[in-house]
Scaffold this motif. Structure first.
Motif, PDB file in Angstrom:
ATOM      1  N   SER A 148       0.897  -1.200  -0.119  1.00 42.72           N
ATOM      2  CA  SER A 148       0.011  -0.145  -0.067  1.00 42.72           C
ATOM      3  C   SER A 148       0.607   1.556   0.126  1.00 42.72           C
ATOM      4  O   SER A 148       2.096   1.372   0.719  1.00 42.72           O
ATOM      5  N   THR A 149       1.070   1.608  -1.145  1.00 39.13           N
ATOM      6  CA  THR A 149       1.531   3.516  -0.972  1.00 39.13           C
ATOM      7  C   THR A 149       1.172   4.559  -0.141  1.00 39.13           C
ATOM      8  O   THR A 149       1.943   5.119   0.704  1.00 39.13           O
ATOM      9  N   ARG A 150      -0.591   4.169   0.289  1.00 36.90           N
ATOM     10  CA  ARG A 150      -1.059   5.258   1.364  1.00 36.90           C
ATOM     11  C   ARG A 150      -1.941   3.776   1.988  1.00 36.90           C
ATOM     12  O   ARG A 150      -3.057   3.268   1.361  1.00 36.90           O
ATOM     13  N   THR A 151      -2.507   4.279   3.173  1.00 43.24           N
ATOM     14  CA  THR A 151      -3.901   3.827   3.586  1.00 43.24           C
ATOM     15  C   THR A 151      -4.865   4.681   3.862  1.00 43.24           C
ATOM     16  O   THR A 151      -4.379   5.153   4.802  1.00 43.24           O
ATOM     17  N   LEU A 152      -5.634   4.386   3.013  1.00 43.04           N
ATOM     18  CA  LEU A 152      -6.147   6.001   3.397  1.00 43.04           C
ATOM     19  C   LEU A 152      -7.663   5.281   4.587  1.00 43.04           C
ATOM     20  O   LEU A 152      -8.415   4.473   4.070  1.00 43.04           O
ATOM     21  N   CYS A 153      -7.827   5.840   5.724  1.00 42.73           N
ATOM     22  CA  CYS A 153      -8.570   6.258   6.131  1.00 42.73           C
ATOM     23  C   CYS A 153      -9.941   7.251   6.515  1.00 42.73           C
ATOM     24  O   CYS A 153      -9.462   8.116   6.455  1.00 42.73           O
ATOM     25  N   VAL A 154     -11.171   6.425   7.021  1.00 41.28           N
ATOM     26  CA  VAL A 154     -12.121   7.830   7.084  1.00 41.28           C
ATOM     27  C   VAL A 154     -12.159   8.192   8.126  1.00 41.28           C
ATOM     28  O   VAL A 154     -13.569   9.146   8.641  1.00 41.28           O
ATOM     29  N   SER A 155     -11.555   7.640   9.111  1.00 35.58           N
ATOM     30  CA  SER A 155     -11.958   8.369  10.270  1.00 35.58           C
ATOM     31  C   SER A 155     -10.098   8.861  11.113  1.00 35.58           C
ATOM     32  O   SER A 155      -9.826   7.093  11.508  1.00 35.58           O
ATOM     33  N   ASP A 156     -10.125   8.839  11.911  1.00 33.96           N
ATOM     34  CA  ASP A 156      -8.577   9.156  12.866  1.00 33.96           C
ATOM     35  C   ASP A 156      -9.120   7.609  13.783  1.00 33.96           C
ATOM     36  O   ASP A 156      -7.751   7.336  13.871  1.00 33.96           O
ATOM     37  N   SER A 157      -9.965   7.685  14.156  1.00 35.46           N
ATOM     38  CA  SER A 157     -10.382   6.257  14.968  1.00 35.46           C
ATOM     39  C   SER A 157     -10.107   4.812  14.142  1.00 35.46           C
ATOM     40  O   SER A 157     -10.145   4.593  14.979  1.00 35.46           O
ATOM     41  N   GLU A 158     -10.545   5.133  13.003  1.00 36.90           N
ATOM     42  CA  GLU A 158     -10.353   4.247  12.201  1.00 36.90           C
ATOM     43  C   GLU A 158      -8.483   3.778  11.942  1.00 36.90           C
ATOM     44  O   GLU A 158      -8.267   3.182  12.383  1.00 36.90           O
ATOM     45  N   ARG A 159      -7.725   4.706  12.493  1.00 31.44           N
ATOM     46  CA  ARG A 159      -6.104   4.785  11.608  1.00 31.44           C
ATOM     47  C   ARG A 159      -5.535   4.514  13.083  1.00 31.44           C
ATOM     48  O   ARG A 159      -4.678   3.531  12.865  1.00 31.44           O
ATOM     49  N   ARG A 160      -6.427   4.814  13.919  1.00 33.34           N
ATOM     50  CA  ARG A 160      -5.792   4.424  15.178  1.00 33.34           C
ATOM     51  C   ARG A 160      -6.086   2.435  15.485  1.00 33.34           C
ATOM     52  O   ARG A 160      -5.195   1.941  16.651  1.00 33.34           O
ATOM     53  N   ALA A 161      -7.192   2.614  15.443  1.00 34.66           N
ATOM     54  CA  ALA A 161      -7.633   0.992  15.907  1.00 34.66           C
ATOM     55  C   ALA A 161      -6.744   0.301  14.710  1.00 34.66           C
ATOM     56  O   ALA A 161      -5.731  -1.214  15.278  1.00 34.66           O
TER      57      ALA A 161
END
Length: 399
Positions: A148-161
Motif C-alpha cells: 500500500s503506497t498509502r492506507t486511506l482511513c475515513v476517520s482518525d479512530s479507524e487509523r488508530r484501530a
C-alpha cells in the motif's frame, strides 16, 4: 480518432477496484467517480457486473470493467487476482485505488507496488469476523500493507484501530462526506408531515409506509451483523414501554432480513430496500445506527444534514461525526440494548433536547462533511503520491 485516444491516455487515470458493491462503499466510490470526472480525471471502475455500483458509475461517465469477485476470500481468490491484474494492465492507470478488504487483498496482490496503490479499508476486515478468521484477516492486513503506497482511513479512530492492531502503514485520513445539496436541512421539521404522508401513500400503493401519531425512529443500513439491528430490536420493547406509541422502521435489505423480520416486536416495520432514503429521514423524529463496527458511517451524516438527531454506538467514526457536545447524550456502547433504549427514550421524551440536537447536527455536518471537500482531498493525495512514487522492487517489498 487517434488524437482522441492519445488525449484519453494522457489524462490522469484512476483505477477503482471495488468489492463490496453496495451500501456505503458503493456510495463513496460513486461520489469520488463523479467528482473525478468533473475534475478531468479518467476513472475506471472494476467491480462485479450488473451491480448498482457498476450501473451508477457508468451513468456518471466512468469506464466500467467487469470484475467477477466474491464478497469474501475463498477458492476463487487466485482467479480474481489474475483478472484484476489483467484489467489493471489494460487500463494502464496512474493510481490504483482498492476499496474494502476483498478488493484490497486482490488489488495489492495483483499490483505489488508497481503502481501507486491506495488501500481504503472502509472499516477493518478483522472486526467483521471472529476467532481464526479474525487472526488470518489481521495477519494479511499486517503483511499486505507493504504494497500500500498509502492506507486511506475515513476517520482518525479507524487509523488508530489499525495502528493498535499492529498495522505499520503509511497513513492518510480523509473523512467521508455527503452531498449537502441532496440532503437539505429540515431541522425545523417542516418536511416531516409531508414525508409521512408520502410514505403512507406509498404504503397504500403496495410499498412500505408508516401510520399512527407516535414518534418515529428510523434505522437506515444494510441488514447485517455489522449494523446491529438485532441489538436495536432487543432494545425496542423498553423504548415502547417508556414511550407508548413509538414506532421503528428498519430501512434496507441484507442477509439478516429474515431473522430480523421473525424477531421484530409489534410497532416495528421492515421497510425493505430504498433507492432514496430522504423521505424516511424527513419522516423521522430520530435516527439510530447501532453498529458493531464502522469506519465512518454515511447514514448518520445524511440524517444530521436533514436536521434529524441521531443515536450511535461508540465505534470508529461515531465521535468524529457528532458535534462534540452531543457525545454524552447520543453515544452508547455497542451491543448494549439497555443503554441504547435509554438514549432513545431520553431523546423521544424531550422535545427541546431533540430540537436543539437537530439544529446542532445540521450545522455541524454542513461545516465539516461536504463531499466536495472529501473528493478534493483524495485527489490531492493522488497527486502527492504521483510526485513521490518509486516502483517497489523485491528489495523494497522485503524491508
Amino acid at each position: 480518432m487517434l488524437h482522441r485516444d492519445r488525449t484519453e491516455k494522457s489524462r490522469l487515470t484512476v483505477f477503482h477496484l471495488v468489492q463490496p458493491v453496495d451500501g456505503g462503499v458503493a456510495r463513496v466510490v460513486n461520489d469520488l467517480v463523479r467528482a473525478q470526472i468533473r475534475a478531468g480525471v479518467r476513472p475506471v471502475v472494476a467491480c462485479p457486473p450488473g451491480s448498482p455500483l457498476a450501473d451508477e458509475a457508468a451513468r456518471a461517465g466512468a469506464t466500467v470493467r467487469p470484475w467477477t469477485a466474491e464478497r469474501s476470500p475463498g477458492p476463487s481468490l487466485a482467479r480474481e487476482v489474475l483478472a484484476a491484474s489483467r484489467l489493471i494492465r489494460e487500463a494502464r492507470p496512474h493510481i490504483v485505488h482498492a476499496h474494502s478488504a476483498k478488493a484490497g487483498l486482490a488489488g495489492r496482490l495483483a499490483v505489488r507496488g508497481r503502481v501507486p496503490t491506495v488501500f481504503q479499508p472502509h472499516a477493518w476486515s478483522f472486526d467483521a469476523v471472529q476467532g481464526r478468521e479474525a487472526r488470518l484477516a489481521l495477519g494479511w492486513e499486517r503483511y499486505g500493507t507493504r504494497w500500500s503506497t498509502r492506507t486511506l482511513c475515513v476517520s482518525d479512530s479507524e487509523r488508530r484501530a489499525g495502528e493498535a492492531a499492529g498495522i505499520r502503514a503509511r497513513w492518510s485520513v480523509v473523512r467521508n462526506g455527503i452531498d449537502l445539496a441532496r440532503f437539505a436541512d429540515d431541522s425545523g421539521g417542516g418536511r416531516r408531515d409531508g414525508a409521512r404522508a408520502a410514505l403512507a401513500t406509498a404504503a397504500a400503493a403496495g410499498g412500505a409506509g408508516v401510520a399512527g401519531p407516535g414518534p418515529l425512529v428510523v434505522c437506515v443500513g444494510r441488514l447485517c451483523r455489522q449494523k446491529g439491528q438485532d441489538v436495536l430490536l432487543a432494545a425496542w420493547p423498553a423504548v415502547t414501554r417508556a414511550v407508548p406509541g413509538a414506532r421503528l422502521a428498519l430501512v434496507g435489505d441484507g442477509p439478516d432480513a429474515p431473522a430480523l423480520r421473525a424477531a421484530a416486536p409489534p410497532g416495528v416495520l421492515l421497510a425493505g430496500p430504498c433507492a432514496d432514503v430522504r423521505p424516511w429521514l424527513y419522516a423521522a423524529d430520530a435516527v439510530v445506527l447501532p453498529s458493531r463496527w464502522e469506519g465512518l458511517a454515511l447514514a448518520p451524516l445524511e440524517a444530521m444534514a436533514c436536521g434529524r438527531p441521531v443515536v450511535l454506538t461508540d465505534v470508529s467514526g461515531a465521535r468524529e461525526s457528532l458535534p462534540p457536545e452531543d457525545g454524552p447524550d447520543l453515544l452508547v456502547p455497542p451491543e448494549d440494548p439497555p443503554a441504547l433504549a435509554a438514549a432513545l427514550v431520553r431523546l423521544l421524551r424531550d422535545d427541546r433536547l431533540r430540537d436543539r440536537t437537530a439544529r446542532r447536527a445540521a450545522d455541524h455536518v454542513r461545516a465539516s462533511f461536504d463531499v466536495r471537500r472529501t473528493a478534493g482531498a483524495v485527489l490531492g493525495l493522488y497527486q502527492e503520491l504521483l510526485s513521490t512514487h518509486r516502483p517497489m522492487t523485491r528489495k523494497h517489498t522485503e524491508r
